[in-house]
Design a protein around this motif. Structure first.
Motif, mmCIF file in Angstrom:
data_model
loop_
_atom_site.group_PDB
_atom_site.id
_atom_site.type_symbol
_atom_site.label_atom_id
_atom_site.label_comp_id
_atom_site.label_asym_id
_atom_site.label_seq_id
_atom_site.Cartn_x
_atom_site.Cartn_y
_atom_site.Cartn_z
ATOM 1 N N TRP A 14 0.837 -1.198 0.000
ATOM 2 C CA TRP A 14 0.000 0.000 0.000
ATOM 3 C C TRP A 14 0.872 1.248 0.000
ATOM 4 O O TRP A 14 0.611 2.213 -0.717
ATOM 5 C CB TRP A 14 -0.925 -0.010 1.225
ATOM 6 C CG TRP A 14 -1.848 1.169 1.277
ATOM 7 C CD1 TRP A 14 -3.104 1.249 0.741
ATOM 8 C CD2 TRP A 14 -1.600 2.437 1.894
ATOM 9 N NE1 TRP A 14 -3.652 2.491 0.991
ATOM 10 C CE2 TRP A 14 -2.742 3.236 1.694
ATOM 11 C CE3 TRP A 14 -0.527 2.978 2.590
ATOM 12 C CZ2 TRP A 14 -2.843 4.544 2.164
ATOM 13 C CZ3 TRP A 14 -0.623 4.281 3.061
ATOM 14 C CH2 TRP A 14 -1.777 5.040 2.848
ATOM 15 N N THR A 15 1.950 1.244 0.786
ATOM 16 C CA THR A 15 2.828 2.402 0.895
ATOM 17 C C THR A 15 3.531 2.699 -0.424
ATOM 18 O O THR A 15 3.717 3.861 -0.787
ATOM 19 C CB THR A 15 3.845 2.194 2.038
ATOM 20 O OG1 THR A 15 3.129 1.897 3.246
ATOM 21 C CG2 THR A 15 4.693 3.429 2.267
ATOM 22 N N VAL A 16 3.918 1.663 -1.165
ATOM 23 C CA VAL A 16 4.533 1.866 -2.481
ATOM 24 C C VAL A 16 3.575 2.629 -3.390
ATOM 25 O O VAL A 16 3.949 3.616 -4.039
ATOM 26 C CB VAL A 16 4.917 0.515 -3.132
ATOM 27 C CG1 VAL A 16 5.273 0.684 -4.596
ATOM 28 C CG2 VAL A 16 6.067 -0.128 -2.387
ATOM 29 N N ARG A 17 2.342 2.172 -3.454
ATOM 30 C CA ARG A 17 1.347 2.831 -4.314
ATOM 31 C C ARG A 17 1.083 4.265 -3.836
ATOM 32 O O ARG A 17 0.981 5.184 -4.643
ATOM 33 C CB ARG A 17 0.046 2.029 -4.344
ATOM 34 C CG ARG A 17 0.189 0.685 -5.035
ATOM 35 C CD ARG A 17 -1.149 -0.022 -5.203
ATOM 36 N NE ARG A 17 -1.866 -0.229 -3.958
ATOM 37 C CZ ARG A 17 -1.707 -1.266 -3.135
ATOM 38 N NH1 ARG A 17 -0.838 -2.218 -3.434
ATOM 39 N NH2 ARG A 17 -2.418 -1.361 -2.022
ATOM 40 N N PHE A 18 0.998 4.444 -2.532
ATOM 41 C CA PHE A 18 0.734 5.770 -1.959
ATOM 42 C C PHE A 18 1.854 6.742 -2.332
ATOM 43 O O PHE A 18 1.602 7.864 -2.772
ATOM 44 C CB PHE A 18 0.591 5.630 -0.443
ATOM 45 C CG PHE A 18 0.187 6.891 0.251
ATOM 46 C CD1 PHE A 18 -1.152 7.223 0.370
ATOM 47 C CD2 PHE A 18 1.128 7.745 0.796
ATOM 48 C CE1 PHE A 18 -1.548 8.392 1.014
ATOM 49 C CE2 PHE A 18 0.763 8.913 1.438
ATOM 50 C CZ PHE A 18 -0.589 9.234 1.549
ATOM 51 N N ALA A 19 3.112 6.321 -2.155
ATOM 52 C CA ALA A 19 4.261 7.176 -2.473
ATOM 53 C C ALA A 19 4.311 7.488 -3.967
ATOM 54 O O ALA A 19 4.582 8.626 -4.363
ATOM 55 C CB ALA A 19 5.552 6.508 -2.015
ATOM 56 N N ALA A 20 4.047 6.494 -4.801
ATOM 57 C CA ALA A 20 4.105 6.699 -6.257
ATOM 58 C C ALA A 20 3.044 7.699 -6.710
ATOM 59 O O ALA A 20 3.333 8.577 -7.537
ATOM 60 C CB ALA A 20 3.928 5.362 -6.976
ATOM 61 N N ARG A 21 1.839 7.590 -6.175
ATOM 62 C CA ARG A 21 0.772 8.522 -6.557
ATOM 63 C C ARG A 21 1.106 9.957 -6.178
ATOM 64 O O ARG A 21 0.626 10.895 -6.807
ATOM 65 C CB ARG A 21 -0.551 8.119 -5.914
ATOM 66 C CG ARG A 21 -1.229 6.956 -6.588
ATOM 67 C CD ARG A 21 -2.675 6.797 -6.146
ATOM 68 N NE ARG A 21 -2.864 6.723 -4.723
ATOM 69 C CZ ARG A 21 -2.873 5.585 -3.999
ATOM 70 N NH1 ARG A 21 -2.701 4.429 -4.589
ATOM 71 N NH2 ARG A 21 -3.068 5.625 -2.709
ATOM 72 N N ARG A 22 1.928 10.125 -5.156
ATOM 73 C CA ARG A 22 2.281 11.468 -4.694
ATOM 74 C C ARG A 22 3.676 11.885 -5.151
ATOM 75 O O ARG A 22 4.168 12.930 -4.754
ATOM 76 C CB ARG A 22 2.160 11.540 -3.169
ATOM 77 C CG ARG A 22 0.686 11.600 -2.788
ATOM 78 C CD ARG A 22 0.392 11.001 -1.460
ATOM 79 N NE ARG A 22 -1.035 11.053 -1.204
ATOM 80 C CZ ARG A 22 -1.897 10.129 -1.649
ATOM 81 N NH1 ARG A 22 -1.478 9.114 -2.352
ATOM 82 N NH2 ARG A 22 -3.184 10.246 -1.389
ATOM 83 N N HIS A 23 4.327 11.035 -5.942
ATOM 84 C CA HIS A 23 5.668 11.324 -6.477
ATOM 85 C C HIS A 23 6.662 11.623 -5.357
ATOM 86 O O HIS A 23 7.421 12.577 -5.409
ATOM 87 C CB HIS A 23 5.615 12.475 -7.490
ATOM 88 C CG HIS A 23 4.602 12.249 -8.565
ATOM 89 N ND1 HIS A 23 4.790 11.326 -9.573
ATOM 90 C CD2 HIS A 23 3.371 12.791 -8.765
ATOM 91 C CE1 HIS A 23 3.726 11.312 -10.357
ATOM 92 N NE2 HIS A 23 2.849 12.190 -9.884
ATOM 93 N N ARG A 24 6.631 10.786 -4.331
ATOM 94 C CA ARG A 24 7.522 10.929 -3.190
ATOM 95 C C ARG A 24 8.465 9.734 -3.144
ATOM 96 O O ARG A 24 8.102 8.619 -3.509
ATOM 97 C CB ARG A 24 6.741 10.994 -1.861
ATOM 98 C CG ARG A 24 5.905 12.231 -1.735
ATOM 99 C CD ARG A 24 6.814 13.442 -1.522
ATOM 100 N NE ARG A 24 6.161 14.688 -1.786
ATOM 101 C CZ ARG A 24 6.528 15.540 -2.746
ATOM 102 N NH1 ARG A 24 7.523 15.267 -3.532
ATOM 103 N NH2 ARG A 24 5.900 16.673 -2.917
ATOM 104 N N ARG A 25 9.673 10.001 -2.637
ATOM 105 C CA ARG A 25 10.646 8.931 -2.436
ATOM 106 C C ARG A 25 10.129 7.973 -1.376
ATOM 107 O O ARG A 25 9.459 8.388 -0.432
ATOM 108 C CB ARG A 25 11.953 9.558 -1.938
ATOM 109 C CG ARG A 25 13.170 9.085 -2.612
ATOM 110 C CD ARG A 25 14.424 9.898 -2.293
ATOM 111 N NE ARG A 25 14.402 10.713 -1.111
ATOM 112 C CZ ARG A 25 15.067 10.421 0.011
ATOM 113 N NH1 ARG A 25 15.784 9.327 0.109
ATOM 114 N NH2 ARG A 25 15.012 11.243 1.039
ATOM 115 N N LEU A 26 10.480 6.703 -1.531
ATOM 116 C CA LEU A 26 10.034 5.660 -0.600
ATOM 117 C C LEU A 26 11.228 5.165 0.209
ATOM 118 O O LEU A 26 12.279 4.840 -0.354
ATOM 119 C CB LEU A 26 9.407 4.502 -1.381
ATOM 120 C CG LEU A 26 8.964 3.290 -0.583
ATOM 121 C CD1 LEU A 26 7.813 3.649 0.358
ATOM 122 C CD2 LEU A 26 8.534 2.177 -1.530
#
Length: 186
Positions: free
Chosen positions: A87-99
């Motif tokens: 879930w966190t991977v998808r969340f970060a990608a949608r917001r264009h944030r580093r993971l």
């Protein structure tokens, strides 16, 4: 409600860029799922891209007691927990944030974890590379500390990876320690 929480977090995380020194940033780490009536999902608590530099996940190889799976299958279950790593991977990608993973631990069997499980570490490592995790902070304190003494099999695996020679994960040698006094192969 969630709007009040988000608004109240803006001054604190907005101050982070003003902190002197390199590497000062703010992170958003969604918590584990809290199912039930009246609970707020972590996505609703996100203060916004203007206030967040990285999205972080914690990865502990801990599952409910009725989940006796090992290695890569165990990682697949941990990764898929509600509001977990996937879930966190998808969340970060949608917001264009580093993971980042800001806490990784092999939980002892006595605490509901998989113990010294090099296959879990291998599956996690492959996933982290595939999804672009930029940093992993390994738990180094208390009974969950990742160390050669507590996790000889997983530690030997990572030592081999860092040397460019990952040892085989054949289940008989390097893999999950089940209380045996065996020595991991390097």
């Amino acid at each position: 409600g969630s709007a009040g929480h988000v608004a109240s977090s803006h001054p604190a995380v907005g101050a982070c860029p003003a902190v002197p020194g390199p590497g000062s940033c703010s992170a958003f780490r969604p918590g584990p799922a809290t199912p039930g009536r009246g609970k707020i999902g972590p996505g609703r608590l996100y203060p916004g891209n203007a206030y967040v530099d990285v999205v972080a996940a914690q990865v502990f190889d801990q599952l409910p007691p009725a989940s006796p799976v090992e290695g890569d299958r165990r990682w697949a279950r941990v990764r898929s927990l509600p509001f977990g790593a996937a879930w966190t991977v998808r969340f970060a990608a949608r917001r264009h944030r580093r993971l980042v993973v800001d806490g990784f631990a092999l939980v002892p069997v006595a605490a509901g974890g998989g113990g010294d499980d090099a296959a879990f570490v291998a599956a996690f490592s492959a996933w982290a590379g595939r999804v672009g995790v930029s940093e992993v902070i390994i738990w180094a304190g208390g009974s969950w500390a990742f160390s050669p003494a507590q996790n000889p099999f997983a530690f030997a695996f990572l030592r081999g990876v860092s040397a460019g020679r990952p040892p085989p994960l054949d289940g008989a040698g390097l893999g999950r320690a089940k209380g045996s006094a065996g020595t991991p192969r390097s």
